[in-house]
Design a protein around this motif. Structure first.
Motif, PDB file in Angstrom:
ATOM      1  N   UNK A   6       0.764  -4.231  -3.277  1.00 17.31           N
ATOM      2  CA  UNK A   6       1.746  -5.386  -2.932  1.00 17.31           C
ATOM      3  C   UNK A   6       0.760  -6.590  -3.356  1.00 17.31           C
ATOM      4  N   UNK A   7      -0.209  -6.693  -3.149  1.00 16.35           N
ATOM      5  CA  UNK A   7      -1.061  -7.908  -3.844  1.00 16.35           C
ATOM      6  C   UNK A   7      -0.981  -8.201  -5.182  1.00 16.35           C
ATOM      7  N   UNK A   8      -0.871  -7.062  -5.881  1.00 19.56           N
ATOM      8  CA  UNK A   8      -0.594  -7.029  -7.678  1.00 19.56           C
ATOM      9  C   UNK A   8       0.935  -7.512  -7.969  1.00 19.56           C
ATOM     10  N   UNK A   9       1.816  -7.185  -6.892  1.00 21.66           N
ATOM     11  CA  UNK A   9       3.229  -7.503  -7.260  1.00 21.66           C
ATOM     12  C   UNK A   9       3.495  -9.025  -7.013  1.00 21.66           C
ATOM     13  N   UNK A  10       2.666  -9.260  -6.092  1.00 22.77           N
ATOM     14  CA  UNK A  10       2.535 -10.868  -5.622  1.00 22.77           C
ATOM     15  C   UNK A  10       1.843 -11.670  -6.727  1.00 22.77           C
ATOM     16  N   UNK A  11       1.029 -11.232  -7.296  1.00 22.45           N
ATOM     17  CA  UNK A  11       0.308 -11.859  -8.504  1.00 22.45           C
ATOM     18  C   UNK A  11       1.242 -12.041  -9.561  1.00 22.45           C
ATOM     19  N   UNK A  12       1.877 -10.930  -9.947  1.00 25.92           N
ATOM     20  CA  UNK A  12       2.641 -10.804 -11.042  1.00 25.92           C
ATOM     21  C   UNK A  12       3.830 -11.847 -10.827  1.00 25.92           C
ATOM     22  N   UNK A  13       4.387 -11.978  -9.690  1.00 27.60           N
ATOM     23  CA  UNK A  13       5.462 -12.801  -9.540  1.00 27.60           C
ATOM     24  C   UNK A  13       5.111 -14.292  -9.507  1.00 27.60           C
TER      25      UNK A  13
END
Length: 203
Positions: free
Chosen positions: A92-99
């Motif tokens: 989830x952290x990676x998805x947040x970073x990507x967004x």
């Protein structure tokens, strides 16, 4: 019996203190606090975007695709529920970073394209919003740096001996952090220097 119980409790307290239990509490709270500040600054940026988009829309023939990308990127970034628990979920952290990285890129593109529009560059409202965005990007960089340091301290404690034993006993897992690639992509604020001479206006 009471004396034995008190002795056991004292021994337990000393063992927890010696094995880093209290340090885990302190550093875990530090990472939560640092993460909250990162989220606050990202929210500040997200709140600026509708005004920026509305101002740019007033410019005749401004590239619609650029505006659309900013609006879509903002919607994607704000759709992720950024709770404190997110820092314990690497995926989830990676998805947040990507967004957030996608939103940074879209904003950067919008500001660069804006250099082609002299009337927009002369718009005081747009200049004020640009200055606010620049300040917010700087705050994001500072807040993110503090979070990186807080997580680093926490993760070192999690992996070091003998505190790694405490980490396993109490399920203190390593927290995800901003990757080197993400830091390079996100550390630089969008180009907001409109002081250079402008290209000719588009027909």
């Amino acid at each position: 019996m009471r004396l034995i119980l008190m002795s056991l409790l004292a021994a337990l307290a000393l063992s927890l203190s010696g094995c880093g239990y209290n340090d885990f509490q302190r550093l875990d709270e530090q990472t939560k606090s640092a993460w909250s500040e990162v989220l606050n600054q990202y929210q500040r940026r997200a709140d600026l975007i509708p005004n920026i988009v509305a101002t740019v829309k007033g410019e005749t023939n401004f590239e619609q695709e650029t505006l659309t990308r900013v609006v879509e990127a903002r919607a994607k970034a704000t759709s992720i529920q950024a709770t404190p628990e997110l820092v314990n979920n690497p995926e989830a952290f990676q998805k947040f970073q990507a967004a957030q990285g996608e939103l940074s890129g879209a904003l950067s593109r919008l500001l660069v394209v804006g250099e082609n529009y002299p009337q927009l560059k002369a718009n005081q409202a747009f200049q004020d919003l640009r200055a606010q965005l620049e300040g917010t990007e700087n705050r994001i960089t500072v807040a993110r740096g503090r979070y990186v340091k807080a997580v680093q301290d926490y993760n070192v404690l999690t992996r070091s001996f003998p505190t790694n034993i405490t980490a396993k006993l109490f399920s203190y897992d390593v927290k995800p952090n901003f990757s080197v690639a993400d830091e390079k992509a996100m550390a630089a604020p969008p180009q907001v220097d409109f002081g250079a001479s402008a290209p000719a206006a588009r027909p």
